[in-house]
Design a protein around this motif. Structure first.
Motif, PDB file in Angstrom:
ATOM      1  N   HIS A  35      73.989  72.035 -35.939  1.00 51.90           N
ATOM      2  CA  HIS A  35      73.234  70.980 -36.618  1.00 51.90           C
ATOM      3  C   HIS A  35      73.041  71.365 -38.078  1.00 51.90           C
ATOM      4  CE1 HIS A  35      72.137  69.271 -32.643  1.00 51.90           C
ATOM      5  NE2 HIS A  35      72.214  70.534 -32.280  1.00 51.90           N
ATOM      6  N   ARG A  36      73.233  70.382 -38.968  1.00 53.74           N
ATOM      7  CA  ARG A  36      73.202  70.672 -40.401  1.00 53.74           C
ATOM      8  C   ARG A  36      72.509  69.540 -41.152  1.00 53.74           C
ATOM      9  NH1 ARG A  36      78.984  71.616 -42.767  1.00 53.74           N
ATOM     10  NH2 ARG A  36      78.735  73.590 -41.646  1.00 53.74           N
ATOM     11  N   GLU A  37      71.704  69.919 -42.154  1.00 58.50           N
ATOM     12  CA  GLU A  37      71.048  68.928 -43.006  1.00 58.50           C
ATOM     13  C   GLU A  37      70.728  69.558 -44.361  1.00 58.50           C
ATOM     14  OE1 GLU A  37      67.451  65.618 -42.885  1.00 58.50           O
ATOM     15  OE2 GLU A  37      67.703  67.013 -41.205  1.00 58.50           O
ATOM     16  N   THR A  38      70.855  68.757 -45.425  1.00 56.70           N
ATOM     17  CA  THR A  38      70.603  69.234 -46.778  1.00 56.70           C
ATOM     18  C   THR A  38      69.445  68.468 -47.402  1.00 56.70           C
ATOM     19  OG1 THR A  38      72.946  69.780 -47.073  1.00 56.70           O
ATOM     20  CG2 THR A  38      71.616  69.621 -49.068  1.00 56.70           C
ATOM     21  N   THR A  39      68.510  69.206 -47.996  1.00 55.23           N
ATOM     22  CA  THR A  39      67.390  68.627 -48.719  1.00 55.23           C
ATOM     23  C   THR A  39      67.306  69.290 -50.092  1.00 55.23           C
ATOM     24  OG1 THR A  39      66.177  68.437 -46.619  1.00 55.23           O
ATOM     25  CG2 THR A  39      64.924  68.106 -48.655  1.00 55.23           C
ATOM     26  N   GLU A  40      67.415  68.497 -51.152  1.00 52.01           N
ATOM     27  CA  GLU A  40      67.304  69.004 -52.525  1.00 52.01           C
ATOM     28  C   GLU A  40      68.172  70.252 -52.746  1.00 52.01           C
ATOM     29  OE1 GLU A  40      63.623  68.947 -54.584  1.00 52.01           O
ATOM     30  OE2 GLU A  40      62.629  67.757 -53.044  1.00 52.01           O
TER      31      GLU A  40
ATOM     32  N   ILE B   5      69.336  72.373 -50.711  1.00 55.83           N
ATOM     33  CA  ILE B   5      69.177  73.477 -49.767  1.00 55.83           C
ATOM     34  C   ILE B   5      69.701  73.008 -48.408  1.00 55.83           C
ATOM     35  CG2 ILE B   5      67.620  75.113 -48.678  1.00 55.83           C
ATOM     36  CD1 ILE B   5      67.860  75.413 -51.712  1.00 55.83           C
ATOM     37  N   ARG B   6      70.796  73.609 -47.986  1.00 53.08           N
ATOM     38  CA  ARG B   6      71.405  73.214 -46.707  1.00 53.08           C
ATOM     39  C   ARG B   6      70.944  74.149 -45.603  1.00 53.08           C
ATOM     40  NH1 ARG B   6      77.666  72.490 -46.878  1.00 53.08           N
ATOM     41  NH2 ARG B   6      77.689  74.771 -46.932  1.00 53.08           N
ATOM     42  N   VAL B   7      70.493  73.555 -44.506  1.00 51.35           N
ATOM     43  CA  VAL B   7      70.030  74.302 -43.337  1.00 51.35           C
ATOM     44  C   VAL B   7      70.981  74.023 -42.180  1.00 51.35           C
ATOM     45  CG1 VAL B   7      68.145  74.684 -41.711  1.00 51.35           C
ATOM     46  CG2 VAL B   7      67.629  74.174 -44.110  1.00 51.35           C
ATOM     47  N   THR B   8      71.520  75.081 -41.597  1.00 53.42           N
ATOM     48  CA  THR B   8      72.413  74.968 -40.445  1.00 53.42           C
ATOM     49  C   THR B   8      71.781  75.691 -39.271  1.00 53.42           C
ATOM     50  OG1 THR B   8      74.354  74.936 -41.902  1.00 53.42           O
ATOM     51  CG2 THR B   8      74.744  75.393 -39.578  1.00 53.42           C
ATOM     52  N   VAL B   9      71.713  75.022 -38.120  1.00 56.36           N
ATOM     53  CA  VAL B   9      71.086  75.588 -36.921  1.00 56.36           C
ATOM     54  C   VAL B   9      72.090  75.607 -35.778  1.00 56.36           C
ATOM     55  CG1 VAL B   9      69.159  75.442 -35.308  1.00 56.36           C
ATOM     56  CG2 VAL B   9      68.876  74.601 -37.646  1.00 56.36           C
TER      57      VAL B   9
ATOM     58  N   HIS C  59      63.168  70.165 -27.314  1.00 64.81           N
ATOM     59  CA  HIS C  59      63.682  69.924 -28.666  1.00 64.81           C
ATOM     60  C   HIS C  59      62.873  70.734 -29.666  1.00 64.81           C
ATOM     61  CE1 HIS C  59      65.311  66.294 -26.689  1.00 64.81           C
ATOM     62  NE2 HIS C  59      66.195  66.259 -27.677  1.00 64.81           N
ATOM     63  N   MET C  60      63.502  71.027 -30.797  1.00 62.67           N
ATOM     64  CA  MET C  60      62.810  71.673 -31.913  1.00 62.67           C
ATOM     65  C   MET C  60      63.203  70.981 -33.210  1.00 62.67           C
ATOM     66  SD  MET C  60      63.055  75.789 -31.061  1.00 62.67           S
ATOM     67  CE  MET C  60      62.190  76.237 -32.578  1.00 62.67           C
ATOM     68  N   TRP C  61      62.276  70.942 -34.140  1.00 64.41           N
ATOM     69  CA  TRP C  61      62.552  70.456 -35.491  1.00 64.41           C
ATOM     70  C   TRP C  61      61.435  70.991 -36.389  1.00 64.41           C
ATOM     71  CZ3 TRP C  61      60.412  67.624 -31.637  1.00 64.41           C
ATOM     72  CH2 TRP C  61      59.209  66.950 -31.903  1.00 64.41           C
ATOM     73  N   GLY C  62      61.572  70.801 -37.680  1.00 61.27           N
ATOM     74  CA  GLY C  62      60.529  71.301 -38.561  1.00 61.27           C
ATOM     75  C   GLY C  62      60.944  71.293 -40.014  1.00 61.27           C
ATOM     76  N   SER C  63      60.365  72.225 -40.792  1.00 59.63           N
ATOM     77  CA  SER C  63      60.647  72.283 -42.224  1.00 59.63           C
ATOM     78  C   SER C  63      60.328  73.667 -42.763  1.00 59.63           C
ATOM     79  CB  SER C  63      59.829  71.224 -42.977  1.00 59.63           C
ATOM     80  OG  SER C  63      58.438  71.475 -42.825  1.00 59.63           O
TER      81      SER C  63
ATOM     82  N   ASP D 214      59.528  70.789 -49.707  1.00 60.64           N
ATOM     83  CA  ASP D 214      59.838  71.007 -48.296  1.00 60.64           C
ATOM     84  C   ASP D 214      61.293  70.676 -48.002  1.00 60.64           C
ATOM     85  OD1 ASP D 214      57.252  71.805 -47.731  1.00 60.64           O
ATOM     86  OD2 ASP D 214      56.587  69.778 -47.192  1.00 60.64           O
ATOM     87  N   VAL D 215      61.892  71.511 -47.175  1.00 61.97           N
ATOM     88  CA  VAL D 215      63.283  71.351 -46.756  1.00 61.97           C
ATOM     89  C   VAL D 215      63.306  71.106 -45.254  1.00 61.97           C
ATOM     90  CG1 VAL D 215      65.483  72.550 -46.476  1.00 61.97           C
ATOM     91  CG2 VAL D 215      64.207  72.781 -48.612  1.00 61.97           C
ATOM     92  N   ARG D 216      63.965  70.064 -44.847  1.00 60.01           N
ATOM     93  CA  ARG D 216      63.985  69.697 -43.433  1.00 60.01           C
ATOM     94  C   ARG D 216      64.870  70.641 -42.614  1.00 60.01           C
ATOM     95  NH1 ARG D 216      64.097  64.839 -46.130  1.00 60.01           N
ATOM     96  NH2 ARG D 216      66.374  64.769 -46.075  1.00 60.01           N
ATOM     97  N   ILE D 217      64.408  70.962 -41.415  1.00 58.21           N
ATOM     98  CA  ILE D 217      65.219  71.659 -40.409  1.00 58.21           C
ATOM     99  C   ILE D 217      65.723  70.587 -39.454  1.00 58.21           C
ATOM    100  CG2 ILE D 217      65.279  73.411 -38.614  1.00 58.21           C
ATOM    101  CD1 ILE D 217      62.779  74.650 -39.925  1.00 58.21           C
ATOM    102  N   PRO D 218      67.031  70.418 -39.296  1.00 55.25           N
ATOM    103  CA  PRO D 218      67.531  69.332 -38.451  1.00 55.25           C
ATOM    104  C   PRO D 218      67.093  69.496 -37.002  1.00 55.25           C
ATOM    105  CG  PRO D 218      69.290  70.880 -38.993  1.00 55.25           C
ATOM    106  CD  PRO D 218      68.118  71.245 -39.846  1.00 55.25           C
ATOM    107  N   PRO D 219      66.694  68.407 -36.346  1.00 52.91           N
ATOM    108  CA  PRO D 219      66.308  68.482 -34.939  1.00 52.91           C
ATOM    109  C   PRO D 219      67.475  68.959 -34.084  1.00 52.91           C
ATOM    110  CG  PRO D 219      65.709  66.364 -35.904  1.00 52.91           C
ATOM    111  CD  PRO D 219      66.599  67.037 -36.880  1.00 52.91           C
TER     112      PRO D 219
END
Length: 379
Positions: free
Chosen positions: A240-245, A247-251, A335-339, A351-356
């Motif tokens: 799972h991947r998402e980018t905020t401002e 900052i890319r977060v991969t889980v 499920h997990m999600w967060g920031s 804040d940078v999102r953590i993809p669910p």
């Protein structure tokens, strides 16, 4: 394409090479520079070889040693790398060798997909709540050269692949040091004439040298048996991947198994997270905020400083940080999600999102196959 791969033993200035970035761990050095008629072959992915046969190597810091490790090969745009492929990690700069590939489903929230063939809906409260289409993406199980572990320890855990201990202590976790998962685009392939080019306690147990093969390191029966017996705990299925401002977060979540504790079942997962700064501004991770939903109906909130006891700085020179952690539920799924909260040099926060992502169990119990050492207890 005969370019000598030179690496910095401190690995202090490694940048990701893809797209428009240059490779700072590679010294492109055509072997006979006095022959002006030597043909130069352009690398279509990163334009490493220019008409001027340019060298991409940042200045050597005082007291640091450059070491020749092999001959650079063109990264594969199609297909996959085989067992025994030597490589440099394009982000963390360590030397490694491919054990075997995994074919995962990548759910990239930065891409707006059609409504069909999408991931199932997320739990109530998950940010965004949009469906994301998955696409097949290749990752690799790899060994990390132990000589490089110390140099990357501040930016990537080298004991990230963990297992539930196969005994009565339900809290014990064990790690195999120097085992990692690497995305296809992070592989910078090279070859070497050294018959033992990677230093790792499992290298000679898993692989053998065969000069007639390409690559010349072929799997032993030990590796095949280990992969088969531990497939449920090693398998990588969803990314799972998402980018905020920028900052890319991969889980990447992994199911670890189930244990019985105080007359109830406890299900365990580990999750590997990589944060990467795609911009030019230096930022520092300050806080984490998690929401953990269990199929049993519980919703837990977790807040804290940093991650795994650190508050990493993400800069243009060292853009990434990777770590693993664990979660347990008294239900077979959740499920997990967060920031994450990050700080800019100006003192402002964002804040940078953590993809669910889903936590799904499997029918099998904890590992009972052989897990060749070395092991490190994390209990």
């Amino acid at each position: 394409m005969a370019a000598c791969v030179i690496r910095r033993t401190l690995l202090s200035n490694v940048n990701k090479y893809c797209r428009k970035r240059t490779i700072r761990t590679l010294n492109v050095n055509l072997n006979n520079r006095r022959n002006v008629n030597i043909p130069h072959l352009p690398c279509t992915s990163c334009d490493v070889f220019s008409n001027q046969q340019k060298r991409f190597m940042s200045s050597r810091p005082e007291g640091k040693v450059l070491e020749t490790v092999g001959v650079f090969e063109a990264p594969k745009q199609q297909g996959k790398y085989e067992t025994g492929q030597l490589f440099l990690h394009s982000v963390f700069g360590y030397r490694g060798i491919v054990l075997f590939p995994w074919h995962a489903r990548l759910y990239d929230r930065d891409i707006s997909p059609p409504t069909s063939e999408s991931k199932p809906a997320e739990p109530p409260g998950a940010h965004g709540s949009k469906e994301v289409k998955g696409k097949t993406h290749t990752y690799y199980q790899v060994l990390i050269d132990t000589r490089d572990c110390l140099h990357i320890a501040q930016r990537s855990q080298t004991e990230a692949v963990t297992f539930l201990a196969n005994h009565d202590d339900s809290r014990a976790l064990y790690a195999i040091p120097g085992l990692d998962y690497v995305s296809h685009e992070d592989i910078l392939p090279y070859n070497s004439t050294d018959q033992v080019p990677i230093q790792h306690e499992l290298f000679e147990r898993f692989l053998m040298y065969d000069a007639s093969k390409v690559p010349p390191f072929t799997p032993k029966d030990t590796l095949r048996a280990w992969q088969e017996k531990n497939h449920p705990w090693l398998e990588l299925s969803d990314v799972h991947r998402e980018t905020t401002e920028n900052i890319r977060v991969t889980v990447i979540p992994f199911y670890m198994g189930m244990r019985e504790a105080q007359n109830s079942h406890v299900y365990w997962w580990r999750y590997c997270i990589r944060l990467e700064n795609l911009g030019d501004e230096v930022v520092q991770l300050r806080e984490r905020h998690w929401r953990i939903f269990s199929l049993s109906g519980t919703l837990e909130t977790v807040r804290g400083r940093g991650v795994v006891g650190r508050e990493p700085v993400l800069s243009k020179e060292q853009p990434a940080f990777q770590y693993s952690s664990h979660v347990s539920l008294q239900a077979p799924s959740g499920h997990m999600w967060g920031s994450y909260r990050l700080e800019r040099p100006s003192g402002t926060f964002f804040d940078v999102r953590i993809p669910p992502f889903s936590l799904e169990s499997k029918k099998d119990d904890t590992p009972n196959g052989f897990l060749p050492g070395p092991f490190t207890s994390l209990a």
